[in-house]
Design a protein around this motif. Structure first.
Motif, PDB file in Angstrom:
ATOM      1  N   THR A 269       0.841  -1.203   0.000  1.00 27.37           N
ATOM      2  CA  THR A 269       0.000   0.000   0.000  1.00 27.37           C
ATOM      3  C   THR A 269       0.872   1.248   0.000  1.00 27.37           C
ATOM      4  OG1 THR A 269      -1.585  -1.251   1.326  1.00 27.37           O
ATOM      5  CG2 THR A 269      -1.914   1.135   1.195  1.00 27.37           C
ATOM      6  N   ARG A 270       1.882   1.253   0.843  1.00 19.87           N
ATOM      7  CA  ARG A 270       2.759   2.426   0.941  1.00 19.87           C
ATOM      8  C   ARG A 270       3.481   2.705  -0.373  1.00 19.87           C
ATOM      9  NH1 ARG A 270       0.380   5.062   4.459  1.00 19.87           N
ATOM     10  NH2 ARG A 270       0.732   4.606   6.642  1.00 19.87           N
ATOM     11  N   ARG A 271       3.947   1.617  -1.003  1.00 18.97           N
ATOM     12  CA  ARG A 271       4.651   1.808  -2.288  1.00 18.97           C
ATOM     13  C   ARG A 271       3.704   2.353  -3.343  1.00 18.97           C
ATOM     14  NH1 ARG A 271       7.380  -3.776  -3.539  1.00 18.97           N
ATOM     15  NH2 ARG A 271       8.003  -2.813  -5.503  1.00 18.97           N
ATOM     16  N   LEU A 272       2.488   1.845  -3.345  1.00 17.42           N
ATOM     17  CA  LEU A 272       1.522   2.314  -4.356  1.00 17.42           C
ATOM     18  C   LEU A 272       1.095   3.748  -4.074  1.00 17.42           C
ATOM     19  CD1 LEU A 272      -0.598  -0.918  -4.900  1.00 17.42           C
ATOM     20  CD2 LEU A 272       1.088   0.088  -6.460  1.00 17.42           C
ATOM     21  N   GLN A 273       0.967   4.102  -2.808  1.00 14.45           N
ATOM     22  CA  GLN A 273       0.646   5.503  -2.477  1.00 14.45           C
ATOM     23  C   GLN A 273       1.746   6.417  -3.018  1.00 14.45           C
ATOM     24  OE1 GLN A 273       0.141   5.379   1.858  1.00 14.45           O
ATOM     25  NE2 GLN A 273      -2.046   5.791   1.602  1.00 14.45           N
ATOM     26  N   ALA A 274       2.991   6.037  -2.752  1.00 13.47           N
ATOM     27  CA  ALA A 274       4.119   6.880  -3.174  1.00 13.47           C
ATOM     28  C   ALA A 274       4.187   6.966  -4.700  1.00 13.47           C
ATOM     29  CB  ALA A 274       5.422   6.323  -2.598  1.00 13.47           C
ATOM     30  N   ALA A 275       3.976   5.819  -5.360  1.00 15.66           N
ATOM     31  CA  ALA A 275       4.041   5.810  -6.832  1.00 15.66           C
ATOM     32  C   ALA A 275       2.895   6.647  -7.420  1.00 15.66           C
ATOM     33  CB  ALA A 275       3.975   4.368  -7.348  1.00 15.66           C
ATOM     34  N   TYR A 276       1.717   6.545  -6.812  1.00 16.60           N
ATOM     35  CA  TYR A 276       0.570   7.314  -7.310  1.00 16.60           C
ATOM     36  C   TYR A 276       0.807   8.808  -7.100  1.00 16.60           C
ATOM     37  CZ  TYR A 276      -4.211   8.827  -8.172  1.00 16.60           C
ATOM     38  OH  TYR A 276      -5.317   9.465  -8.683  1.00 16.60           O
ATOM     39  N   HIS A 277       1.381   9.117  -5.952  1.00 17.82           N
ATOM     40  CA  HIS A 277       1.689  10.517  -5.653  1.00 17.82           C
ATOM     41  C   HIS A 277       2.649  11.087  -6.703  1.00 17.82           C
ATOM     42  CE1 HIS A 277       3.592  13.728  -3.003  1.00 17.82           C
ATOM     43  NE2 HIS A 277       2.340  14.059  -3.068  1.00 17.82           N
ATOM     44  N   ARG A 278       3.682  10.307  -7.043  1.00 19.27           N
ATOM     45  CA  ARG A 278       4.625  10.761  -8.087  1.00 19.27           C
ATOM     46  C   ARG A 278       3.910  10.910  -9.422  1.00 19.27           C
ATOM     47  NH1 ARG A 278       8.099   7.040  -5.534  1.00 19.27           N
ATOM     48  NH2 ARG A 278       7.607   5.433  -7.080  1.00 19.27           N
ATOM     49  N   HIS A 279       3.030   9.954  -9.719  1.00 22.27           N
ATOM     50  CA  HIS A 279       2.303   9.985 -10.997  1.00 22.27           C
ATOM     51  C   HIS A 279       1.450  11.259 -11.109  1.00 22.27           C
ATOM     52  CE1 HIS A 279      -0.147   8.490 -14.362  1.00 22.27           C
ATOM     53  NE2 HIS A 279      -1.193   8.930 -13.686  1.00 22.27           N
ATOM     54  N   VAL A 280       0.781  11.623 -10.012  1.00 19.52           N
ATOM     55  CA  VAL A 280      -0.156  12.755 -10.077  1.00 19.52           C
ATOM     56  C   VAL A 280       0.541  14.092  -9.861  1.00 19.52           C
ATOM     57  CG1 VAL A 280      -2.192  13.817  -8.986  1.00 19.52           C
ATOM     58  CG2 VAL A 280      -2.136  11.347  -9.382  1.00 19.52           C
ATOM     59  N   PHE A 281       1.442  14.118  -8.895  1.00 23.61           N
ATOM     60  CA  PHE A 281       1.997  15.403  -8.473  1.00 23.61           C
ATOM     61  C   PHE A 281       3.439  15.628  -8.900  1.00 23.61           C
ATOM     62  CE2 PHE A 281      -1.367  14.261  -5.494  1.00 23.61           C
ATOM     63  CZ  PHE A 281      -2.197  15.361  -5.646  1.00 23.61           C
ATOM     64  N   GLY A 282       4.050  14.638  -9.538  1.00 23.61           N
ATOM     65  CA  GLY A 282       5.440  14.797  -9.952  1.00 23.61           C
ATOM     66  C   GLY A 282       6.306  15.098  -8.758  1.00 23.61           C
TER      67      GLY A 282
END
Ligand code: PDD
Length: 298
Positions: A269-282
């Motif tokens: 979950t933590r990895r996906l949160q971080a990856a999603y955050h990078r995807h959306v917010f750069g």
């Protein structure tokens, strides 16, 4: 400042925005919608949202009222007129207005509504610590892949969650197969460490966040299997997650009274949160576990 809405070719103060009382969206829920984010003045996964909108329209045989490029322009103009950079945009297209008759009218012009409001980040505490959900029977029709404004079963399921003090309702068909949630997709990390979620089918809405998260998981080397899971598998899961445009990647740590895993958001979950955050917010803020805290207040 008064909020501005787009309705059928005009930008009007939201308090004065109106559609015809015989709009088929109103009388028959004969319409579709999208909810998308605009981040830093740019649509986030806008192409995926507009492609899904086109599929929803085609499925209901509502003629697209304009090109995707024209609609994207209206979305951005609505955001601009509301003086927003980070926004949640709501698009609704109905079959239009006509004297009430169940069958399609011979000639009707689709009603197009676009509104924008300040983007709300998920509750930081919930995002960091995880949320509880309830289980509700999935009583929806068999075209759940259409993002239809016909949402009564979803409304009732979400209300049941609210009354139980839970964040969302996981929906089950055939007794124990989990399909999705009232307004989000859901996943488990099973006993083998595999990220599981219901496959695309008429039983679920193919979430834009779902499509992004599955791609991010693959890129992260997280094993993914688009295979339904049961309630028993959910209760035995290492981790559980729900995703949507507004909930992002939300950890689920309780189902009813049952604690999932160790009751805290797990490593996948933590990895996906971080990856999603990078995807959306750069690069706007560190891609760390405290994703929501790191987000600028908008
Ligand atoms: N809900 N499943 C259902 C039934 C939904 O209504 C939604 C979205 C999702 C997730 O889709 P996406 O990742 O594209 O947001 C899954 C929106 C946000 C809503 O109705 O407000």
């Amino acid at each position: 400042m008064a909020r501005i809405a787009y309705v059928n070719g005009r930008y009007v103060p939201q308090s004065q925005a109106a559609v015809h009382i015989e709009d088929r969206g109103n009388q028959f829920a004969d319409g579709v919608y999208e909810v998308m984010k605009v981040v830093d003045g740019r649509p986030s996964d806008g192409d995926r949202h507009l492609a899904r909108l086109a599929r929803s329209l085609a499925s209901l045989r509502i003629e697209a009222p304009m090109s995707e490029a024209a609609l994207q322009q209206i979305v951005m103009e609505t955001v601009r007129r509301n003086r927003l950079r980070d926004a949640t945009v709501y698009i609704q297209i109905s079959r239009g207005s006509a004297p009430r008759d169940h069958a399609f009218p011979k000639a009707s012009v689709p009603t197009v509504i676009v509104t924008a409001k300040r983007m709300k980040r998920p509750d930081p505490k919930a995002y960091a610590e995880g949320v509880g959900v309830v289980v509700q029977p999935d009583i929806r029709w068999l075209k759940c892949e259409v993002k239809s404004v016909s949402l009564l079963p979803n409304v009732l399921a979400r209300q049941a969650a609210r009354e139980a003090g839970a964040y969302e309702a996981f929906l089950t068909r055939d007794g124990d197969v989990v399909t999705e949630c009232s307004a989000s997709n859901c996943y488990i990390v099973d006993a083998e460490g595999v990220l599981r979620t219901h496959p695309l089918s008429p039983l679920i809405l193919g979430g834009v966040t779902r499509s992004v998260v599955l791609e991010l998981a693959a890129a992260e080397g997280i094993p993914v299997d688009e295979r339904p899971f049961t309630l028993a598998e959910l209760e035995d899961a290492r981790e559980a997650i729900l995703t949507s445009t507004s909930s992002w990647v939300m950890p689920v740590v309780r189902v009813g009274d049952q604690v999932i895993g160790d009751g805290t958001p797990g490593p996948v979950t933590r990895r996906l949160q971080a990856a999603y955050h990078r995807h959306v917010f750069g690069n706007r803020g560190p891609a760390v576990a405290t994703v929501a805290d790191a987000m600028p207040v908008v």
